[in-house]
Design a protein around this motif. Structure first.
Motif, PDB file in Angstrom:
ATOM      1  N   PRO A 303      19.393  -5.456  38.618  1.00  0.00           N
ATOM      2  CA  PRO A 303      19.744  -6.878  38.600  1.00  0.00           C
ATOM      3  C   PRO A 303      18.805  -7.678  37.702  1.00  0.00           C
ATOM      4  O   PRO A 303      17.587  -7.462  37.708  1.00  0.00           O
ATOM      5  N   LYS A 304      19.386  -8.578  36.952  1.00  0.00           N
ATOM      6  CA  LYS A 304      18.611  -9.366  35.996  1.00  0.00           C
ATOM      7  C   LYS A 304      17.572 -10.223  36.693  1.00  0.00           C
ATOM      8  O   LYS A 304      16.497 -10.489  36.147  1.00  0.00           O
ATOM      9  N   PRO A 434      21.483   2.162  28.661  1.00  0.00           N
ATOM     10  CA  PRO A 434      20.632   1.545  27.626  1.00  0.00           C
ATOM     11  C   PRO A 434      19.272   1.135  28.211  1.00  0.00           C
ATOM     12  O   PRO A 434      19.195   0.296  29.114  1.00  0.00           O
ATOM     13  N   GLN A 435      18.212   1.767  27.706  1.00  0.00           N
ATOM     14  CA  GLN A 435      16.858   1.487  28.170  1.00  0.00           C
ATOM     15  C   GLN A 435      15.966   1.223  26.962  1.00  0.00           C
ATOM     16  O   GLN A 435      16.201   1.755  25.873  1.00  0.00           O
ATOM     17  N   ARG A 436      14.933   0.406  27.174  1.00  0.00           N
ATOM     18  CA  ARG A 436      14.003   0.090  26.099  1.00  0.00           C
ATOM     19  C   ARG A 436      12.632  -0.210  26.686  1.00  0.00           C
ATOM     20  O   ARG A 436      12.504  -0.985  27.628  1.00  0.00           O
ATOM     21  N   ASN A 437      11.597   0.453  26.153  1.00  0.00           N
ATOM     22  CA  ASN A 437      10.217   0.197  26.592  1.00  0.00           C
ATOM     23  C   ASN A 437      10.064   0.382  28.106  1.00  0.00           C
ATOM     24  O   ASN A 437       9.505  -0.466  28.785  1.00  0.00           O
ATOM     25  N   TYR A 438      10.605   1.486  28.609  1.00  0.00           N
ATOM     26  CA  TYR A 438      10.467   1.836  30.027  1.00  0.00           C
ATOM     27  C   TYR A 438      11.096   0.793  30.956  1.00  0.00           C
ATOM     28  O   TYR A 438      10.660   0.602  32.094  1.00  0.00           O
ATOM     29  N   ALA A 439      12.149   0.145  30.478  1.00  0.00           N
ATOM     30  CA  ALA A 439      12.803  -0.896  31.273  1.00  0.00           C
ATOM     31  C   ALA A 439      14.267  -0.995  30.856  1.00  0.00           C
ATOM     32  O   ALA A 439      14.636  -0.599  29.745  1.00  0.00           O
ATOM     33  N   PRO A 440      15.133  -1.538  31.721  1.00  0.00           N
ATOM     34  CA  PRO A 440      16.541  -1.704  31.356  1.00  0.00           C
ATOM     35  C   PRO A 440      16.690  -2.651  30.165  1.00  0.00           C
ATOM     36  O   PRO A 440      16.087  -3.733  30.131  1.00  0.00           O
ATOM     37  N   ALA A 441      17.501  -2.241  29.204  1.00  0.00           N
ATOM     38  CA  ALA A 441      17.753  -3.102  28.043  1.00  0.00           C
ATOM     39  C   ALA A 441      18.793  -4.163  28.351  1.00  0.00           C
ATOM     40  O   ALA A 441      18.835  -5.202  27.686  1.00  0.00           O
ATOM     41  N   ASN A 442      19.621  -3.927  29.397  1.00  0.00           N
ATOM     42  CA  ASN A 442      20.734  -4.835  29.661  1.00  0.00           C
ATOM     43  C   ASN A 442      20.943  -5.004  31.164  1.00  0.00           C
ATOM     44  O   ASN A 442      21.965  -4.578  31.703  1.00  0.00           O
ATOM     45  N   PRO A 443      19.968  -5.588  31.865  1.00  0.00           N
ATOM     46  CA  PRO A 443      20.154  -5.783  33.310  1.00  0.00           C
ATOM     47  C   PRO A 443      21.368  -6.667  33.585  1.00  0.00           C
ATOM     48  O   PRO A 443      21.741  -7.500  32.758  1.00  0.00           O
ATOM     49  N   TYR A 444      21.975  -6.476  34.756  1.00  0.00           N
ATOM     50  CA  TYR A 444      23.257  -7.121  35.041  1.00  0.00           C
ATOM     51  C   TYR A 444      23.097  -8.428  35.823  1.00  0.00           C
ATOM     52  O   TYR A 444      22.086  -8.663  36.499  1.00  0.00           O
ATOM     53  N   THR A 445      24.137  -9.246  35.733  1.00  0.00           N
ATOM     54  CA  THR A 445      24.306 -10.418  36.581  1.00  0.00           C
ATOM     55  C   THR A 445      25.473 -10.152  37.530  1.00  0.00           C
ATOM     56  O   THR A 445      26.230  -9.182  37.351  1.00  0.00           O
TER      57      THR A 445
END
Length: 613
Positions: A303-304, A434-445
């Motif tokens: 979640p964003k 999709p992940q970037r820098n050990y984190a989600p690149a596109n967290p959801y709403t």
């Protein structure tokens, strides 16, 4: 002249400012246990290339996967700070959560004693036998240096080994994290680990376990864990790309352990005092299943409003009904698909709890899953001493979310010839993979969750209606209709039995004290409330639970009994109308003695059978 002065000032700044944070000097932690028998660790944090001015050192106030405040600084004492030459530095406390260090020469060596005697996913548990460390409860950090890498060295007693998602560096004898978010998300168990490791779809999965049982028990447990892993991977078409190629179950099953499970990016913290045999093994495996599903849902499909996690405040999310609730549903479903449960056991252990909670909880009739999610900072291991009315206003987002996941899965299968697996897989492709820098690149709403449901069903009107009615609203699903195609029935678990539907604590003098009374229950309707004392029922003292149940068995629902109570306004006798025991259960048609059709068997098999190949 001004430009020259500015240039000179820039030249005087630490060289670290000219490099990306990840390339700057790592923060170095040394964790030792000179007094483990009394639950203490001695921690030294070395910060180098520190900018001029005060260094603001803090302990976290919250922890990933927990949403309330836990104030970890309360267990820190004997604080000292020195510079690179050993000079003692000034340390002041600007607030209850940290320390400001001044007068340094670019290096601060910050040392403290940590007390920890709760082994679970939130705190630190230290004794002569082991140390189970949740990092926010263990390691201090410095504001402004959160993006720097970290290296942790453990000075352990002989025979102890390290279980952690941190990357080991054998040459240095340290464990590496790329930044503070990853460090704080990396629970670590120290002790004489027993290891079971295997390859699954090109990834290393390992169980690192502290327990008192036999190797045979651990082998059987590992075999069931392998089945769960395969079933989870089958839903998503493979495993996540674990950052260092490895997923670790950090498991502590010792007698002094508190029951808990806590998800992390490439690992999970599993703690329980139940052994790996008998019913305890199945209970523990349920936590394994739930937490492993989190390596997709919440760790990568995230979640964003939780990304990034804020360690200095409570973290509120409107999506825990999905992050935790849908995971609750799948955690039990994976056990059925893995063959750990039979159909009847799945009904008893999983479906009855979800459906019963949803249909009988006063809170579920009043408030939405989004509202329940937003309550997490007040209920998720949150500590308070004042009474509350949550029995009438709240249903855990685990249950309200899991019950909605069940309803949605069945509706997708019946109306749209698709299923919740497809929905989760689609979310994974768009918001998890999709992940970037050990984190989600596109967290959801929440809007993303609704949009993807419309894509999967090819019916945006249905998706909008489902979210309005069941996610933002609190309309209850029709479980009887939804479960019928699977040959399952919702029925009273104790049909015809009269009940007070009350929580009673029986006292030595044969009276009984009420807990909070539920809206709609006989005692609530009679105007009775928490701490009221039942002196007599039908002219006799309650005595104990068994005797009271025997007395109620002589009545039927709808009967009126006289109850003498001592309340805050004195002693009085009130009429109480008994109700049928509200407990519900889900059973198969076979268990209920009803015929089950081939179509129902086919539907059930498509839902509950193994998906692993």
């Amino acid at each position: 002249m001004m430009r020259k002065t500015a240039a000179l000032l820039l030249l005087g700044l630490p060289l670290a400012f000219g490099r990306p944070a990840a390339a700057q000097a790592p923060i170095q932690y040394a964790v030792a246990f000179p007094n483990a028998v009394h639950h203490e660790a001695r921690v030294t944090v070395t910060f180098t290339e520190v900018p001029t001015g005060p260094l603001q050192v803090r302990m976290a106030r919250s922890s990933p996967g927990r949403y309330a405040l836990h104030e970890f600084a309360k267990n820190v004492y004997d604080v000292q700070a020195t510079d690179s030459k050993g000079k003692v530095l000034s340390v002041v406390k600007p607030d209850p959560y940290g320390w400001d260090v001044t007068g340094h020469d670019g290096t601060v060596r910050f040392t403290y004693t940590l007390f920890g005697d709760r082994t679970d996913g939130t705190y630190a548990g230290i004794d002569s036998r082991h140390a189970h460390l949740n990092m926010p409860a263990t390691l201090a950090f410095a504001r402004g240096l959160e993006q720097r890498p970290a290296e942790v060295k453990f000075d352990m007693p002989a025979g102890w080994t390290v279980a952690s998602q941190l990357r080991p560096d054998a040459a240095k004898g340290t464990y590496y994290a790329p930044n503070m978010q990853y460090l704080m998300d990396s629970p670590t168990s120290l002790g004489p680990q027993k290891v079971r490791s295997w390859q699954e779809k090109g990834k290393t999965i390992e169980l690192q376990v502290l327990h008192d049982g036999t190797d045979a028990e651990l082998d059987a447990y590992a075999n069931n864990t392998k089945k769960v892993v395969k079933e989870a991977a089958a839903i998503f078409g493979g495993l996540p790309d674990y950052d260092f190629g490895r997923y670790t179950f950090v498991a502590n099953y010792l007698p002094q352990t508190s029951g808990d499970g806590m998800e992390h990016r490439n690992s999970t913290s599993l703690t329980s005092n139940r052994p790996l045999r008998g019913p305890g093994a199945i209970d523990n495996l349920g936590t394994v299943s739930h937490e492993f599903f989190h390596s997709w849902n919440v760790e990568r499909i995230r979640p964003k409003d939780l990304e990034p996690f804020n360690f200095e405040q409570a973290n509120m999310s409107s999506g825990l009904w999905f992050a935790e609730g849908f995971t609750q549903y799948y955690g039990e479903l994976l056990l059925r698909r893995a063959g750990v449960y039979s159909d009847d056991e799945y009904c008893q252990e999983a479906l009855s709890g979800l459906v019963g909670a949803m249909l009988t909880s006063p809170g579920a009739k009043r408030y939405s899953p989004v509202y329940m999610s937003q309550q997490a900072p007040f209920v998720d291991a949150a500590a308070a001493i004042d009474p509350n009315n949550r029995s009438n206003t709240y249903l855990s987002y685990y249950y309200i979310g899991g019950a909605n996941a069940l309803a949605l899965d069945l509706e997708l299968r019946q109306r749209f010839k698709t299923d919740l697996d497809t929905y989760m897989r689609t979310l994974w492709k768009q918001h998890g993979e999709p992940q970037r820098n050990y984190a989600p690149a596109n967290p959801y709403t929440l809007a993303d969750l609704q949009r993807v449901l419309g894509q999967v069903t090819k019916d945006t009107a249905f998706a909008g209606q489902f979210f309005r009615q069941h996610i933002f609203g609190h309309e209850l699903p029709n479980y009887e209709a939804l479960l019928a195609p699977a040959g399952m029935l919702v029925r009273p678990a104790k049909a015809g039995q009269a009940s007070l539907a009350a929580r009673l604590q029986f006292n030595p003098d044969s009276t009984a004290t009420l807990g909070g009374t539920l809206m709609g229950s006989p005692l609530y309707a009679a105007g009775l409330d928490r701490e009221d004392v039942v002196l007599k029922l039908d002219g006799k003292k309650p005595i104990n639970a068994k005797e009271l149940q025997t007395r109620l068995a002589a009545h039927k629902p709808g009967d009126v009994v006289q109850v003498e109570v001592k309340a805050r306004d004195g002693v009085r006798t009130v009429p109480v109308t008994l109700m049928e025991d509200p407990t519900l259960e889900v059973v198969t048609y076979e268990q209920a003695g009803k015929p089950v059709s081939k179509a129902q068997k086919k539907f059930r098999a498509a839902w509950l059978s193994s998906k692993a190949k």
